[in-house]
Design an enzyme around this catalytic site. Structure first.
Site, PDB file in Angstrom:
ATOM      1  CG  ASP A 117      -1.788  -1.227   1.323  1.00 24.21           C
ATOM      2  OD1 ASP A 117      -2.417  -1.598   0.318  1.00 24.21           O
ATOM      3  OD2 ASP A 117      -1.803  -1.842   2.400  1.00 24.21           O
TER       4      ASP A 117
ATOM      5  CG  HIS B 103      -2.299  -1.530  -8.768  1.00 22.75           C
ATOM      6  ND1 HIS B 103      -2.046  -2.870  -8.954  1.00 22.75           N
ATOM      7  CD2 HIS B 103      -2.609  -1.049  -9.994  1.00 22.75           C
ATOM      8  CE1 HIS B 103      -2.191  -3.181 -10.227  1.00 22.75           C
ATOM      9  NE2 HIS B 103      -2.537  -2.087 -10.884  1.00 22.75           N
TER      10      HIS B 103
END
Length: 429
Positions: A13, A41
């Site tokens: 992340d 993503h």
């Protein structure tokens, strides 16, 4: 020939999709080399926000190839849905290439993933229940079904029957669940395979041919170094190798063809799921960062755990992946904090250590040693150069470079591509 690997340097992340999208402007091929649809993503393209789980960010450029390599474990259902998602948003995915050697995630992998996690009770590792671990287990056990097998009706039927016979024994006798039926899986998944067939090829040939012809290849990792099955916070890790070395195995490319490696990081640290997190914040500062940055998992929607920047983690990630450049995201999130802390080392039972321990017991005993830096109040979301940053923000970036030992090549002050600022223009060499 030029190649760049983009690697998450923390627990995932970090914003890899953003820098990959940015770097892909100069790439001819963008290839993913490990993981599955357990890690998403987020990419902002032409004013639209896209949340992808499997397809590389190169999909948005029709003059480039987007490659899913052999190291990825592929859920055919999820991929078909993701292709339709792109089409519905006006994106033509015909530039996608899928490795015929990639392993396939099937319903029994997902069933077993959930059952195994539930059975662990207090020892849960925070799986996303996407079947990733069980699929990699089958791969290692040499009973996995690959994309090439999925495309052949007779081969797929034979392998599915064999595997179901074994998996149903575990599902029913060990976990007391209903058995899965062949007919509930075969037709649907064979159909998914046929939908994907036009995209399937030997991607090792595609990538090596591109490199041999002088083209630029960008390799995109999922998760991060600290979730690597060998180098991460085991057992609170993923089932593959997000480190840069995973490229050679997961893409079928020799190490001599890898030129540069970009470590992607946030200006702070975040983590989803259980496991060690020495700099974790449990106060209003952590809440402020979480809400300001909307720190919730792309796939799981779980609130991410938040902590100060940890240079011990970054030095470990740099060492095992060989970073040549850093790409820092979310600098703007820290705006408004009077004081910003940076972890320089750990205190382990009275001893100062600078390297990340392998032992969970030692990690639990580690206390972060902080250096405090003054924050800034100025709005930096419109900044276009390093020199435009407030002095305290400049000093913060320089401190991180000093602690990690790698220069920052890009820094971001917001989610849009235009908010990514370049310090070093030589990432491609």
């Amino acid at each position: 020939m030029a190649s760049v690997v983009v690697v998450g340097s923390q627990w995932g992340d970090e914003g890899k999709g953003k820098i990959t999208d940015f770097l892909s402007q100069e790439a001819d091929v963008v290839s993913r080399y490990q993981g599955g649809d357990n890690a998403g993503h987020t990419i902002v393209f032409n004013g639209q926000t896209f949340k992808l789980r499997l397809i590389p960010s190169g999909i948005f450029f029709h003059d480039k190839l987007a490659v899913i390599g052999n190291g990825v474990v592929l859920n055919p259902k999820s991929l078909v849905e993701e292709l339709q998602y792109l089409r519905d948003k006006g994106v033509n995915p015909d530039n996608l290439r899928i490795s015929n050697r990639a392993h396939v995630i099937l319903p029994y992998h997902i069933t077993l993933d959930g059952a195994q996690e539930k059975a662990k009770a207090g020892g849960k590792i925070g799986t996303t229940n996407k079947g990733i671990g069980p699929a990699y287990m089958d791969k290692a056990e040499r009973i996995g079904i690959r994309v090439a097998d999925l495309l052949d009706k007779d081969t797929f039927a034979a392998l599915l029957k064999r595997n179901l016979a074994e998996k149903n024994q575990i599902i029913t006798k060990l976990y007391d669940l209903e058995p899965l039926k062949f007919e509930d899986i075969f037709d649907d998944y064979y159909a998914y395979g046929q939908t994907l067939k036009p995209f399937v090829t030997d991607t090792s040939v595609v990538i090596n041919d591109a490199l041999d012809n002088g083209q630029r290849v960008l390799f995109e990792g999922a998760q991060g170094v600290m979730l690597d099955i060998d180098q991460g916070t085991y057992p609170y890790v993923t089932s593959s190798n997000p480190v840069a070395g995973g490229v050679t195995i997961g893409s079928g490319v020799g190490p001599s063809k890898i030129d540069n490696c970009v470590g992607v990081l946030k200006a702070y640290t975040s983590r989803v799921g259980d496991g060690p997190f020495p700099t974790e914040l449990f106060d209003e500062v952590g809440d402020f960062i979480r809400e300001t940055a909307h720190e919730y998992g792309t796939v799981t929607k779980r609130p991410r755990r938040i902590g100060w920047f940890d240079s011990v983690v970054l030095r470990h990630a740099k060492r095992v992946s060989g970073f040549t450049h850093l790409s820092l995201n979310c600098l703007d999130v820290l705006t408004g904090l009077k004081t910003i802390k940076v972890c320089t080392a750990y205190d382990l039972n009275g001893e100062t250590i600078y390297h990340y321990p392998a032992s969970l017991k030692e990690l639990e005993a580690c206390k972060p040693i902080y250096e405090e830096l003054p924050g800034w109040d100025e709005d930096i979301t419109g900044v276009k150069t390093f020199e435009e940053l407030p002095t305290n923000a400049q000093n913060y970036l320089r401190k991180l470079e000093e602690l990690v030992g790698v220069k920052i090549a890009t820094f971001s002050v917001g989610p849009d591509r235009e908010q990514t600022n370049v310090i070093d223009h030589n990432i491609w060499g």
